[in-house]
Design a protein around this motif. Structure first.
Motif, PDB file in Angstrom:
ATOM      1  N   ARG A  51      42.892 -12.287  70.669  1.00 25.86           N
ATOM      2  CA  ARG A  51      42.202 -10.993  70.749  1.00 25.86           C
ATOM      3  C   ARG A  51      40.875 -11.087  71.488  1.00 25.86           C
ATOM      4  N   ARG A  77      43.160 -14.232  66.401  1.00 27.95           N
ATOM      5  CA  ARG A  77      41.834 -13.761  66.796  1.00 27.95           C
ATOM      6  C   ARG A  77      41.415 -14.369  68.122  1.00 27.95           C
ATOM      7  N   GLU A 113      36.855 -20.106  68.150  1.00 36.10           N
ATOM      8  CA  GLU A 113      38.121 -19.926  67.431  1.00 36.10           C
ATOM      9  C   GLU A 113      39.022 -21.145  67.612  1.00 36.10           C
ATOM     10  N   THR A 147      45.807 -17.024  61.597  1.00 30.14           N
ATOM     11  CA  THR A 147      44.742 -16.019  61.625  1.00 30.14           C
ATOM     12  C   THR A 147      43.781 -16.260  62.786  1.00 30.14           C
ATOM     13  N   HIS A 148      43.318 -17.498  62.933  1.00 29.64           N
ATOM     14  CA  HIS A 148      42.348 -17.795  63.988  1.00 29.64           C
ATOM     15  C   HIS A 148      42.998 -17.812  65.364  1.00 29.64           C
ATOM     16  N   ARG A 156      36.756  -8.973  61.110  1.00 32.25           N
ATOM     17  CA  ARG A 156      37.474 -10.205  61.423  1.00 32.25           C
ATOM     18  C   ARG A 156      38.868  -9.995  61.965  1.00 32.25           C
ATOM     19  N   GLY A 157      39.435  -8.836  61.672  1.00 36.26           N
ATOM     20  CA  GLY A 157      40.826  -8.622  62.048  1.00 36.26           C
ATOM     21  C   GLY A 157      41.776  -9.042  60.942  1.00 36.26           C
ATOM     22  N   TYR A 158      41.261  -9.456  59.817  1.00 38.50           N
ATOM     23  CA  TYR A 158      42.064  -9.854  58.662  1.00 38.50           C
ATOM     24  C   TYR A 158      41.170  -9.869  57.431  1.00 38.50           C
TER      25      TYR A 158
END
Length: 131
Positions: free
Chosen positions: A90, A87, A65, A83-84, A17-19
C-alpha cells in the motif's frame, strides 16, 4: 488521555494502520492508556507522525515495513508478515522489492523465514490476481 471508547480506538487503529488485530480490542478495554502510548510509538515508527524531525526521515515507509517483515518472518509470525506485507504494498513497495527483501533474509534468518515470506507474498499476489 482522552476518554475514548474501545470501538473508537479500534476504528482509529484500523484507519491509521490498515488493520486492527482482535486482541487489541480487549487491550483497549483493559488498558486504554497503554494502547494510546503504543499507537503513538507505532505512528512514529511506521508512519513518521510525531517524529522529532520528520523532515529528516531517511528510510521510506516501504523500507521500514520490509524491515518489520524480515523480523516477523524470522520469528515465524505469519499474521504479522501478511499485515506488514500488505501495508508495504500500500505504501509503494513492489512485489519485486518485497521478494528481494525475502532473498536478503535467507542467510541471516534461514530458509524457514524465507519460505514464510515468499509463501505469504504468493498468497497475497494470488488474491490480488497477480500470481
Amino acid at each position: 488521555m482522552a476518554d475514548k471508547s474501545s470501538e473508537k480506538m479500534m476504528e482509529e487503529m484500523a484507519k491509521a494502520r490498515g488493520y486492527a488485530y482482535p486482541e487489541w480490542e480487549l487491550s483497549t478495554k483493559l488498558d486504554p492508556e497503554f494502547i494510546e502510548a503504543y499507537n503513538k510509538l507505532a505512528a512514529i515508527v511506521f508512519l513518521h507522525e510525531g517524529a522529532v524531525a520528520p523532515s529528516k526521515v531517511h528510510l521510506a515507509a516501504k523500507y521500514r515495513e520490509m524491515v518489520a517483515i524480515g523480523v516477523l518472518c524470522f520469528r515465524g509470525r505469519e499474521r504479522g508478515v501478511e499485515t506488514h506485507m500488505r501495508r508495504a504494498l500500500r505504501v509503494g513497495a513492489t512485489k519485486e522489492e518485497i521478494f528481494e527483501a525475502m532473498q536478503a533474509i535467507v542467510l541471516p534468518g534461514g530458509a524457514p523465514a524465507y519460505s514464510l515470506g515468499v509463501q505469504t507474498l504468493m498468497r497475497i499476489l494470488k488474491e490480488q490476481g497477480q500470481a
